[in-house]
Every structure is written in C-alpha cells, then in structure tokens.
Design an enzyme around this catalytic site. Structure first.
Site, PDB file in Angstrom:
ATOM      1  N   ASP A   1       5.065 -27.415 -35.540  1.00  0.00           N
ATOM      2  CA  ASP A   1       3.680 -27.047 -35.853  1.00  0.00           C
ATOM      3  C   ASP A   1       3.241 -27.529 -37.235  1.00  0.00           C
ATOM      4  O   ASP A   1       2.472 -26.866 -37.912  1.00  0.00           O
ATOM      5  CB  ASP A   1       3.491 -25.517 -35.733  1.00  0.00           C
ATOM      6  CG  ASP A   1       3.950 -25.037 -34.380  1.00  0.00           C
ATOM      7  OD1 ASP A   1       3.513 -25.608 -33.380  1.00  0.00           O
ATOM      8  OD2 ASP A   1       4.789 -24.116 -34.328  1.00  0.00           O
TER       9      ASP A   1
ATOM     10  N   LYS B   1       1.465 -32.477 -36.343  1.00  0.00           N
ATOM     11  CA  LYS B   1       1.776 -33.813 -35.813  1.00  0.00           C
ATOM     12  C   LYS B   1       0.664 -34.342 -34.937  1.00  0.00           C
ATOM     13  O   LYS B   1       0.414 -35.527 -34.895  1.00  0.00           O
ATOM     14  CB  LYS B   1       3.045 -33.761 -34.949  1.00  0.00           C
ATOM     15  CG  LYS B   1       4.301 -33.464 -35.699  1.00  0.00           C
ATOM     16  CD  LYS B   1       5.495 -33.514 -34.771  1.00  0.00           C
ATOM     17  CE  LYS B   1       5.531 -32.382 -33.774  1.00  0.00           C
ATOM     18  NZ  LYS B   1       5.840 -31.065 -34.367  1.00  0.00           N
TER      19      LYS B   1
ATOM     20  N   GLY C   1       2.836 -27.900 -28.545  1.00  0.00           N
ATOM     21  CA  GLY C   1       1.415 -27.554 -28.575  1.00  0.00           C
ATOM     22  C   GLY C   1       0.769 -28.338 -29.689  1.00  0.00           C
ATOM     23  O   GLY C   1       1.082 -28.131 -30.852  1.00  0.00           O
ATOM     24  N   HIS C   2      -0.080 -29.273 -29.336  1.00  0.00           N
ATOM     25  CA  HIS C   2      -0.777 -30.086 -30.339  1.00  0.00           C
ATOM     26  C   HIS C   2      -2.247 -29.708 -30.311  1.00  0.00           C
ATOM     27  O   HIS C   2      -2.845 -29.685 -29.245  1.00  0.00           O
ATOM     28  CB  HIS C   2      -0.718 -31.563 -29.964  1.00  0.00           C
ATOM     29  CG  HIS C   2       0.614 -32.188 -30.168  1.00  0.00           C
ATOM     30  ND1 HIS C   2       1.497 -31.770 -31.120  1.00  0.00           N
ATOM     31  CD2 HIS C   2       1.189 -33.242 -29.553  1.00  0.00           C
ATOM     32  CE1 HIS C   2       2.569 -32.547 -31.059  1.00  0.00           C
ATOM     33  NE2 HIS C   2       2.403 -33.427 -30.116  1.00  0.00           N
TER      34      HIS C   2
ATOM     35  N   GLN D   1       8.392 -30.848 -31.007  1.00  0.00           N
ATOM     36  CA  GLN D   1       9.153 -29.900 -31.831  1.00  0.00           C
ATOM     37  C   GLN D   1       9.457 -30.544 -33.180  1.00  0.00           C
ATOM     38  O   GLN D   1       8.611 -31.216 -33.713  1.00  0.00           O
ATOM     39  CB  GLN D   1      10.440 -29.405 -31.141  1.00  0.00           C
ATOM     40  CG  GLN D   1      10.169 -28.569 -29.911  1.00  0.00           C
ATOM     41  CD  GLN D   1       9.691 -29.426 -28.755  1.00  0.00           C
ATOM     42  OE1 GLN D   1      10.332 -30.377 -28.365  1.00  0.00           O
ATOM     43  NE2 GLN D   1       8.564 -29.088 -28.195  1.00  0.00           N
TER      44      GLN D   1
HETATM   45  P1  IMP Z   1      12.336 -23.991 -26.132  1.00  0.00           P
HETATM   46  O1  IMP Z   1      11.984 -25.368 -26.621  1.00  0.00           O
HETATM   47  O2  IMP Z   1      11.234 -23.383 -25.289  1.00  0.00           O
HETATM   48  O3  IMP Z   1      13.665 -23.931 -25.463  1.00  0.00           O
HETATM   49  O4  IMP Z   1      12.439 -23.034 -27.413  1.00  0.00           O
HETATM   50  C1  IMP Z   1      13.498 -23.152 -28.362  1.00  0.00           C
HETATM   51  C2  IMP Z   1      13.004 -22.877 -29.763  1.00  0.00           C
HETATM   52  O5  IMP Z   1      12.116 -23.916 -30.185  1.00  0.00           O
HETATM   53  C3  IMP Z   1      12.194 -21.575 -29.910  1.00  0.00           C
HETATM   54  O6  IMP Z   1      12.455 -21.059 -31.199  1.00  0.00           O
HETATM   55  C4  IMP Z   1      10.745 -22.041 -29.837  1.00  0.00           C
HETATM   56  O7  IMP Z   1       9.874 -21.153 -30.474  1.00  0.00           O
HETATM   57  C5  IMP Z   1      10.850 -23.364 -30.570  1.00  0.00           C
HETATM   58  N1  IMP Z   1       9.819 -24.333 -30.163  1.00  0.00           N
HETATM   59  C6  IMP Z   1       9.789 -25.052 -29.032  1.00  0.00           C
HETATM   60  N2  IMP Z   1       8.720 -25.876 -29.013  1.00  0.00           N
HETATM   61  C7  IMP Z   1       8.074 -25.679 -30.172  1.00  0.00           C
HETATM   62  C8  IMP Z   1       6.907 -26.271 -30.752  1.00  0.00           C
HETATM   63  O8  IMP Z   1       6.261 -27.178 -30.217  1.00  0.00           O
HETATM   64  N3  IMP Z   1       6.540 -25.801 -31.984  1.00  0.00           N
HETATM   65  C9  IMP Z   1       7.264 -24.848 -32.620  1.00  0.00           C
HETATM   66  N4  IMP Z   1       8.362 -24.287 -32.129  1.00  0.00           N
HETATM   67  C10 IMP Z   1       8.769 -24.703 -30.910  1.00  0.00           C
HETATM   68 MG    MG Z   2       2.762 -26.902 -31.988  1.00  0.00          MG
END
Ligand code: IMP
Ligand code: MG
Length: 427
Positions: free
Chosen positions: A13, A16, A40-41, A222
C-alpha cells in the site's frame, strides 16, 4: 527504451498504483507478475477513482497493453467482475493478455484460506482471504490448475479430482463444506469462451516487445517485506514480490531489466499480523491513519501505521537491487512539529543498524529515532522540489541519504498530477 520494475519497498500500500499508472501512460506494456486479487490499487484520473485488485494498472492507459503474467494467481470470477465494471465506465479492456501458465484460484483453494486461518487461531497470518496462499501451495505441490487447462476439459476434470482428493479429508476435518468436482469443473468451464481471446505466451510476447525497443513496466503486487522469501516469514504473502519475481513471473531474464523502482511511503503501514518496529499504537497512529486514509482497498481493514523505517528501506534497496525510490504521501506529514525517522534498532540491548535475518530478533527490535523538524504548510499543490517548505526538503534529503538510494519522485497528493518529478524513470 527500458524494462522497468516497479514494486513496493515496505509492507504494501505504498502507492504503487499511482506510480505504475504514471509510467503506464508512457509504456507499451504493463505486466503484473505476482499475487492476485489480494492487491488493491487506487488510481485517481481526473474526477474518477478506480480501485483495481487483479487487473494491472496499465488497463487505464489506452495505448498500453496490460498483461497478467505466469506468476499471478487468477480468480476468474473477480477478473470478469473487474472487467465488466471498467467496461461500464467506458474503459477499453479488450487489450488484456493473460499467460496460459498463470494459475487459477479455485473454490477449494479459497475455502482452504479461510479454514486454515481459522485453524491457526491466534497464530493466524491475517490474510486477505482471497485463496492466494493455498493456490500457490497447490502450484508448488504440482496440484494446481492453469489457464491452459480450461481448454482441455478432460484433463481439467482429472486435475480437479486429484486436488480435491488431497483436500477433501482436510476440508472435512476443519469443518468446511465438501465440494463436488463436477460443480467446480462446470463453473470453471463457464469462463472458457471469454478467456480464450486473452490467452497468450507472455514470455514470447514480452521478449519480442523488448527486442523491438518497446517499454515494458513490471508491476509488483504486495511488497518486499511481504515477499515469501525476503519478507517477515510467516507473516508474508505466498509469492515473490521482489525484483526477481518479475523475471520468474513473466519469463523475461534479469539481463533485460534496466531499472528497479521501489515505492515507499514517507511513513510506513502494514495490514495483517507480523512484526512492525515503528508501529504507533496510540493517538499518533490514529492521526496518521486518518490523515493518510489508511484503510485497505481490498479488505477495508484499518492499516497499522508507523514512522519511516530506514533499515527496512536499505534492506529493500539491497534485495531488489533498487535504482530509484518513489516517495509517496509526503503531504500526509504536514502539520507535525517534529518527525521521527527510525535510523537503527535496539535489539536485546544492542544497537543494530540493519534488518536482522533472524525473524525472532526482528520481532524484538525497538526503533531508535532521529527527530527532524516538521512543517505546517499544505504541500499538495507543490509542483517542483523548490516549492516545498525548507523542512520538507530537508526531510526528503535526509530520507534519501539514510535509505542509500536516490529519490526520483515525490508524491504530494492522490491525483496523477500531484507528483514532483526529480528524475525521469523511463529514459
Ligand atoms: P495473502 O496475500 O492474502 O495471503 O495475505 C498475506 C499477508 O499479506 C497478510 O498480512 C495481508 O494483509 C498482506 N497483504 C496481501 N496483499 C496485500 C496488499 O496488496 N497490500 C497490503 N498487504 C497485503
Ligand atoms: Mg493496496
């Protein structure tokens, strides 16, 4: 004409979406190389705000071809939902390309995400619940379904049955609802006609594009500190968000990459569980969350907030071979009397300069701060570096020095135009 990787350098977050969108306007291709709709963009174009999860940011630039690489996991339901939403808002989505090797998120991998988090109880990861981890687990276990399997229905059925044979006993034991292979297969096959025109050999297409001198932007999902190998394991996502992931997740070799751009907020946020040395639990954290609008685009969860962490920045710079930093949301810091910057950690009574490779030590790290003078002016209309108040300039210069990587652009607001550009990222 270069190949540029743009990725998150903290815990996600960082902004990007906006940075990629800005590059995407000038690129022929924008490639998503890892993750799925856990991302989430938010991209703001004029009056319009777009929240993208699965689709690459390049989809909003009419001249750019958006690509979903082999390293991505695709939820077909979400894919067509997002495409329909953009179509209804007048965005041309017909250029989208998807790798035949990308893996598919299935109803059972999604179910396993929830069941596994539940079973972990207080040790849960805090996932986004989108089925990301179990889908990558199937990929590594050689039980995954790929986009190309949609075109071989008999094979598809065999593969679904094989994966369910492994999962059903576990689903049953964890109190989940059993799934029928036929229903899963029918559901997946319902997408075939719509997916078919998008499917391609991404590695071939991108390498040809680079041969022809085109600009390719690789968009990381991520972030570095959530990377499966280099992040704060096990509190990570299940893919490689770091620069190497752009190569394995697209089929473009490392010798072809020209720039690696790390996006960092002027402070730090994290969603989900896991260590976060500069986290602010009291009113300061509350203040950053409100000022920065730090609520998840994907899950709506309140993000944990903290001060800028220079050891994390240096670590990210190192593991990614970063050439540039895009510093975002500097405007959020206006109004502070002084701004703490974490310069090192105290771990078990000792001063430690860098992120330790031991997760247990990192979990015990306490921030050591330097305090910089703040500024009170609204900086959201500043267009060049000299427009910034003296103390904001000093903050940026200090962060650049201590992060050991040059800052090439500074975000002062959500709109595409609210960016101070110090150095062109495509040249
Ligand atoms: P997963 O990717 O759903 O398996 O989540 C694993 C970890 O990555 C968790 O702590 C999520 O909150 C974090 N996470 C996954 N995608 C994002 C993102 O796009 N932004 C911020 N944190 C993320
Ligand atoms: Mg995001």
């Amino acid at each position: 004409m270069p190949a540029v990787i743009i990725l998150g350098a903290q815990w996600g977050d960082e902004g990007k979406g906006k940075a990629t969108d800005q590059l995407g306007v000038r690129a022929e291709y924008v490639v998503k190389y890892n993750g799925g709709n856990n991302a989430g963009h938010t991209v703001v174009v004029g009056e319009e705000k777009f929240a993208l999860h699965l689709l690459p940011s390049g989809i909003l630039s009419p001249a750019c071809t958006p690509v979903i690489g082999n390293g991505v996991v695709v939820d077909l339901d979400v894919l067509f939902g997002e495409l329909a939403e953009l179509d209804s808002r007048g965005v041309d989505t017909s250029r989208l390309r998807i790798s035949s090797k990308a893996h598919i998120i299935t109803p059972y991998t999604k179910m396993m995400d929830a069941l596994s988090e539940n079973a972990l109880g207080s040790a849960k990861i805090g996932t986004t619940g989108r089925g990301i981890g179990p889908t990558y687990a199937d990929k590594a276990s050689r039980l995954g379904l790929r986009i190309q399997d949609l075109f071989e229905p008999a094979e598809l059925r065999r593969k679904v049955e094989a994966s369910l044979a492994h999962k059903t006993p576990l689903i049953r034991a964890l109190g989940g609802q059993e799934l029928s292979a036929s229903e899963v297969v029918d559901q997946l096959l319902s997408y075939v006609d719509r997916v078919a025109p998008m499917v391609c050999d991404v590695a071939h297409e991108l390498n040809e594009a680079l041969d022809a001198g085109k600009t390719v932007v690789f968009e990381g999902g991520q972030s570095t500190m959530l990377d499966l190998d280099h992040g704060t394991y096990p509190y990570v996502t299940s893919s490689n968000a770091t620069a190497g992931g752009a190569c394995t997740g697209s089929g473009v070799g490392p010798t072809r990459i020209n720039r690696v751009v790390g996006v960092m907020k002027a402070y730090v946020t994290r969603v989900g569980e896991g260590p976060f040395p500069t986290e602010l639990l009291g009113t300061e954290g509350e203040w950053l969350r409100e000022r920065g609008g730090e609520f998840g685009v994907t899950t709506g969860r309140a993000r944990r907030c903290g001060w800028y962490d220079a050891p994390v920045a240096r670590y990210s710079s190192r593991v990614n071979g970063m050439t540039d930093i895009v510093l975002t949301k500097l405007d959020v810091l206006s109004g502070l009397e002084q701004i703490p910057v974490c310069v090192a950690y105290e771990i078990d009574g000792k001063r430690v300069e860098e992120v330790p490779s031991s997760e247990a030590e990192f979990a015990r790290a306490k921030p050591i701060y330097e305090y910089l003078p703040g500024w009170s002016e609204d900086i959201s209309q500043c267009v060049c570096f000299e427009d910034l108040p003296q103390h904001a300039q000093e903050y940026v210069r200090y962060v650049e020095k201590i992060s050991m990587c040059r800052i090439s652009s500074i975000g002062v607001g959500a709109d595409r135009t609210q960016t101070i550009i110090l150095r062109d990222l495509i040249d």
